[in-house]
Design a protein around this motif. Sequence first.
Motif, PDB file in Angstrom:
ATOM      1  N   HIS A 138       0.966  -1.128  -0.104  1.00 24.78           N
ATOM      2  CA  HIS A 138       0.086   0.178  -0.036  1.00 24.78           C
ATOM      3  C   HIS A 138       0.881   1.521   0.033  1.00 24.78           C
ATOM      4  O   HIS A 138       0.375   2.412  -0.283  1.00 24.78           O
ATOM      5  CB  HIS A 138      -0.923  -0.047   1.324  1.00 24.78           C
ATOM      6  CG  HIS A 138      -1.794  -1.196   1.209  1.00 24.78           C
ATOM      7  ND1 HIS A 138      -1.103  -2.402   2.030  1.00 24.78           N
ATOM      8  CD2 HIS A 138      -2.877  -1.599   1.016  1.00 24.78           C
ATOM      9  CE1 HIS A 138      -2.140  -3.297   2.235  1.00 24.78           C
ATOM     10  NE2 HIS A 138      -3.191  -2.805   1.580  1.00 24.78           N
ATOM     11  N   ILE A 139       2.197   1.044   0.487  1.00 21.64           N
ATOM     12  CA  ILE A 139       3.036   2.235   0.644  1.00 21.64           C
ATOM     13  C   ILE A 139       4.584   1.822   0.008  1.00 21.64           C
ATOM     14  O   ILE A 139       4.904   0.851   0.231  1.00 21.64           O
ATOM     15  CB  ILE A 139       3.197   2.543   2.140  1.00 21.64           C
ATOM     16  CG1 ILE A 139       1.820   2.769   2.719  1.00 21.64           C
ATOM     17  CG2 ILE A 139       4.322   3.680   2.486  1.00 21.64           C
ATOM     18  CD1 ILE A 139       1.862   2.446   4.372  1.00 21.64           C
ATOM     19  N   PRO A 156      -0.085   0.011 -10.481  1.00 20.35           N
ATOM     20  CA  PRO A 156      -1.355  -0.641 -11.033  1.00 20.35           C
ATOM     21  C   PRO A 156      -2.160  -1.127  -9.993  1.00 20.35           C
ATOM     22  O   PRO A 156      -3.621  -1.192  -9.946  1.00 20.35           O
ATOM     23  CB  PRO A 156      -0.857  -1.515 -11.985  1.00 20.35           C
ATOM     24  CG  PRO A 156       0.473  -1.120 -12.480  1.00 20.35           C
ATOM     25  CD  PRO A 156       1.236  -0.349 -11.260  1.00 20.35           C
ATOM     26  N   ALA A 157      -1.568  -1.843  -9.221  1.00 18.89           N
ATOM     27  CA  ALA A 157      -2.237  -2.683  -7.852  1.00 18.89           C
ATOM     28  C   ALA A 157      -3.094  -1.546  -7.116  1.00 18.89           C
ATOM     29  O   ALA A 157      -4.040  -1.620  -6.478  1.00 18.89           O
ATOM     30  CB  ALA A 157      -1.377  -3.429  -7.004  1.00 18.89           C
ATOM     31  N   MET A 158      -2.227  -0.329  -6.837  1.00 16.21           N
ATOM     32  CA  MET A 158      -2.823   0.791  -6.046  1.00 16.21           C
ATOM     33  C   MET A 158      -3.907   1.411  -6.762  1.00 16.21           C
ATOM     34  O   MET A 158      -5.124   1.711  -6.164  1.00 16.21           O
ATOM     35  CB  MET A 158      -1.686   1.806  -5.730  1.00 16.21           C
ATOM     36  CG  MET A 158      -0.704   1.426  -4.950  1.00 16.21           C
ATOM     37  SD  MET A 158       0.292   2.970  -4.454  1.00 16.21           S
ATOM     38  CE  MET A 158       1.846   2.008  -3.586  1.00 16.21           C
ATOM     39  N   ILE A 159      -3.737   1.405  -8.298  1.00 20.36           N
ATOM     40  CA  ILE A 159      -4.823   2.116  -8.831  1.00 20.36           C
ATOM     41  C   ILE A 159      -6.182   1.120  -8.774  1.00 20.36           C
ATOM     42  O   ILE A 159      -7.298   1.688  -8.632  1.00 20.36           O
ATOM     43  CB  ILE A 159      -4.667   2.156 -10.278  1.00 20.36           C
ATOM     44  CG1 ILE A 159      -3.536   3.427 -10.521  1.00 20.36           C
ATOM     45  CG2 ILE A 159      -5.785   2.355 -11.369  1.00 20.36           C
ATOM     46  CD1 ILE A 159      -2.940   3.524 -11.883  1.00 20.36           C
ATOM     47  N   GLU A 160      -5.945  -0.245  -8.791  1.00 17.96           N
ATOM     48  CA  GLU A 160      -6.911  -1.086  -8.847  1.00 17.96           C
ATOM     49  C   GLU A 160      -7.712  -1.179  -7.371  1.00 17.96           C
ATOM     50  O   GLU A 160      -9.077  -1.137  -7.149  1.00 17.96           O
ATOM     51  CB  GLU A 160      -6.571  -2.602  -9.042  1.00 17.96           C
ATOM     52  CG  GLU A 160      -7.517  -3.522  -8.791  1.00 17.96           C
ATOM     53  CD  GLU A 160      -7.170  -4.930  -9.366  1.00 17.96           C
ATOM     54  OE1 GLU A 160      -7.985  -5.765  -9.197  1.00 17.96           O
ATOM     55  OE2 GLU A 160      -6.108  -5.007  -9.914  1.00 17.96           O
ATOM     56  N   ARG A 161      -6.844  -0.645  -6.299  1.00 16.35           N
ATOM     57  CA  ARG A 161      -7.211  -0.567  -4.812  1.00 16.35           C
ATOM     58  C   ARG A 161      -8.181   0.782  -4.749  1.00 16.35           C
ATOM     59  O   ARG A 161      -8.834   0.959  -3.772  1.00 16.35           O
ATOM     60  CB  ARG A 161      -5.987  -0.641  -3.882  1.00 16.35           C
ATOM     61  CG  ARG A 161      -6.269  -1.085  -2.588  1.00 16.35           C
ATOM     62  CD  ARG A 161      -4.969  -1.235  -1.839  1.00 16.35           C
ATOM     63  NE  ARG A 161      -4.638  -2.387  -2.080  1.00 16.35           N
ATOM     64  CZ  ARG A 161      -3.082  -2.667  -2.112  1.00 16.35           C
ATOM     65  NH1 ARG A 161      -2.598  -1.502  -2.184  1.00 16.35           N
ATOM     66  NH2 ARG A 161      -2.662  -3.944  -2.429  1.00 16.35           N
ATOM     67  N   HIS A 208      -7.009   8.396  -8.820  1.00 13.32           N
ATOM     68  CA  HIS A 208      -7.231   6.860  -8.201  1.00 13.32           C
ATOM     69  C   HIS A 208      -6.934   6.833  -6.525  1.00 13.32           C
ATOM     70  O   HIS A 208      -6.977   5.692  -6.010  1.00 13.32           O
ATOM     71  CB  HIS A 208      -6.059   6.133  -8.880  1.00 13.32           C
ATOM     72  CG  HIS A 208      -6.338   6.082 -10.505  1.00 13.32           C
ATOM     73  ND1 HIS A 208      -7.499   5.557 -10.960  1.00 13.32           N
ATOM     74  CD2 HIS A 208      -5.673   6.537 -11.262  1.00 13.32           C
ATOM     75  CE1 HIS A 208      -7.171   5.519 -12.325  1.00 13.32           C
ATOM     76  NE2 HIS A 208      -6.278   6.272 -12.381  1.00 13.32           N
ATOM     77  N   GLY A 209      -6.990   8.044  -6.044  1.00 15.82           N
ATOM     78  CA  GLY A 209      -6.777   8.060  -4.545  1.00 15.82           C
ATOM     79  C   GLY A 209      -5.367   7.893  -4.186  1.00 15.82           C
ATOM     80  O   GLY A 209      -5.121   7.554  -2.925  1.00 15.82           O
ATOM     81  N   ILE A 210      -4.382   8.032  -5.036  1.00 13.57           N
ATOM     82  CA  ILE A 210      -2.962   7.726  -4.784  1.00 13.57           C
ATOM     83  C   ILE A 210      -1.932   9.139  -4.509  1.00 13.57           C
ATOM     84  O   ILE A 210      -2.178  10.036  -5.199  1.00 13.57           O
ATOM     85  CB  ILE A 210      -2.233   7.001  -5.948  1.00 13.57           C
ATOM     86  CG1 ILE A 210      -2.837   5.628  -5.948  1.00 13.57           C
ATOM     87  CG2 ILE A 210      -0.696   6.722  -5.781  1.00 13.57           C
ATOM     88  CD1 ILE A 210      -2.526   4.837  -7.385  1.00 13.57           C
ATOM     89  N   THR A 211      -1.418   9.297  -3.438  1.00 10.16           N
ATOM     90  CA  THR A 211      -0.651  10.520  -3.198  1.00 10.16           C
ATOM     91  C   THR A 211       0.770  10.049  -3.406  1.00 10.16           C
ATOM     92  O   THR A 211       1.112   9.078  -3.332  1.00 10.16           O
ATOM     93  CB  THR A 211      -0.648  10.925  -1.779  1.00 10.16           C
ATOM     94  OG1 THR A 211      -0.363   9.987  -0.784  1.00 10.16           O
ATOM     95  CG2 THR A 211      -2.343  11.269  -1.359  1.00 10.16           C
TER      96      THR A 211
END
Length: 255
Positions: free
Chosen positions: A89-90, A132-137, A181-184
């Motif tokens: 996640h990080i 890509p996994a963070m985008i999916e999450r 996508h909610g990713i910082t």
Amino acid sequence: MIPIDLTGKIALVTGAGGQLGRVMVRTLAEAGADVIIHYRSSRGKAEELKQQVEALGRRALLVQADITSQAEIDRMRNEISGFYGELPHIVVANAVVQYEWTSVLEQSPEDYISQFESCVLQNVYLSKAFLPAMIERGAGRLIGINTECSMQNFPGQSAYTAGKRGMDGLYRVLAKEVGEHGITVNQVAPGWTISDRDREEGSELQAQYESSVPLKRRGTDQEIANTVVFLASDLASFTTGAFIPVCGGNVMPGI
């Protein structure tokens, strides 16, 4: 008191056995995260960190890889997925190739290449492997370790500064590309930081450097790690595209 709770999160730290990386690992674990401890050659320090993380009741995985190689980072991704059943996640991009600083006229072209590979391409490869996994999450944190040197541009810093300024451009673009996508995507820029090496050598005090710092002291490895953990947490959920100097005011970004 506002707690930082990373329970249930998985964090990857590259260059985890380094002077700053080891404290980031411990602090992320203390906040509740399971930690992936990346190293290239310092297996002994990585093993020691693994034991410290596990003593805190967190899961830890050692991964060896050359962060300047997409194939190596992809292999690392597969090892992580096989161990945890999911991807981090990080992601904290802390590793950098070390070299001897000198003037532009004397610096080897290979040193500029090594800095581009470890500062820019490392982050490209990490992004391709893990975003890509963070985008999916629908959530994630990418945190890069930059440097106050990016703003100082002092003699002898050219290869390091060039690599880190390239990294800065990449991070700013990434922040705009993956924010929906909610990713910082943020950077921490340490000053000349006190680490275990200084404590062992008794070199914590550096009067000439400290005289230029508004807070009149050097920062510590723990203060760098604290900023990383803040950016990894929900407290920083609306902070992205930031370049945060942790250097006592020695450099101050303009507006």
